[in-house]
Structure formats: C-alpha cells, structure tokens
Design an enzyme around this catalytic site. Structure first.
Site, PDB file in Angstrom:
ATOM      1  N   CYS A   1       0.838  -1.207   0.000  1.00 34.93           N
ATOM      2  CA  CYS A   1       0.000   0.000   0.000  1.00 34.93           C
ATOM      3  C   CYS A   1       0.874   1.260   0.000  1.00 34.93           C
ATOM      4  O   CYS A   1       1.571   1.539   0.975  1.00 34.93           O
ATOM      5  CB  CYS A   1      -0.908  -0.053   1.239  1.00 34.93           C
ATOM      6  SG  CYS A   1      -1.717   1.496   1.660  1.00 34.93           S
TER       7      CYS A   1
ATOM      8  N   CYS B   1       0.154   3.776   2.755  1.00 31.33           N
ATOM      9  CA  CYS B   1       0.619   3.226   4.040  1.00 31.33           C
ATOM     10  C   CYS B   1       2.110   3.492   4.214  1.00 31.33           C
ATOM     11  O   CYS B   1       2.571   3.838   5.311  1.00 31.33           O
ATOM     12  CB  CYS B   1       0.382   1.719   4.109  1.00 31.33           C
ATOM     13  SG  CYS B   1      -1.356   1.229   4.004  1.00 31.33           S
TER      14      CYS B   1
END
Length: 142
Positions: free
Chosen positions: A60, A63
């Site tokens: 991600c 993230c």
C-alpha cells in the site's frame, strides 16, 4: 478514623502510585511502533491507556507514506501514547473484527476500546490533533 484505617489508606495510595509509576516507566521505553498480531492485539491494546493502531499492508503506497510519520510520533509521544501496527494481510481476524475496508486506517484505543478512527494517509499535524483530543479527555496518568 483509627490509625489502622489511615495506615491502610496510605498503603493503598502508595501501591496505586507505585503501579502508575511503573506503567509510566514501561510506556516511556516504547518509542517505536509495537508489532500487533491476531494473537496479541487485545492484550496489547488493553495494556496501555492510549494506543494508536495503524492498519497497513506492505503493498500500500499511502501506508508507506504514513509509516515514517507513525515512527516519528512514536518517538515524540513515548511515555504518553503507544503506537502499534497491524499488517492486514497477515492478521485478517483483527482486520475483519474492526471492519477495516481501506488502508491506511488508524484507530485510537483507550483502555482496550476503539474510540476514534482515521481513514487514509493523514499529515502528521492532523494525527497529532486527533491524539491530543484523546490525551485531554480523561486521565492517562494524572
């Protein structure tokens, strides 16, 4: 009140103060995010008065943008807030329990209970503002 009653109260208060001091000391040693899993999540979030949990995955992009902010906040708030990270791919039970549908998702826990949610990559100031709201509500250690 008898001397025995006063002594019992003093001993109880001293024990409470010693316990709070020990908890403060153990929290101050935590200056980086704690690795949370399906097996330790409940005990670790209940163990500390205030925990910010970052639900993330290695693939991600947002993230990965938030990760250094979480690391920095963990250092800056050591002793006041414990930070934890849950890899959603490796810990599906915890992720499903909290209905994590988008990552990054950050959840604030007080006394083991989820009290706030932030979804998406947020700037440091926005995360801090949310934390300070929870640091101000209720006593963490006095």
């Amino acid at each position: 009140m008898s001397d025995d009653e006063i002594e019992a109260i003093n001993q109880r208060k001293m024990a409470e103060l010693q316990k709070a001091a020990a908890e403060r000391q153990s929290m101050s040693a935590i200056n980086q995010p704690v690795h949370l899993t399906d097996s330790n999540f409940a005990s670790e979030t209940a163990r500390y008065p205030l925990v910010l949990v970052d639900f993330w995955a290695p693939w991600c992009g947002p993230c990965r943008m938030v990760a250094p902010v979480i690391d920095q906040l963990a250092r800056e708030y050591a002793g006041r807030v414990v930070f934890g990270k849950v890899n959603v791919d490796e810990n599906p039970v915890t992720s499903n329990t909290f209905g994590i549908a988008s990552i990054p998702t950050m959840m604030v826990f007080k006394g083991g209970k989820a009290v706030d949610v932030m979804i998406g990559a947020m700037p440091k100031g926005q995360i801090e503002m949310k934390l300070k709201q929870h640091m101000g509500s209720g006593s963490i250690y006095g």
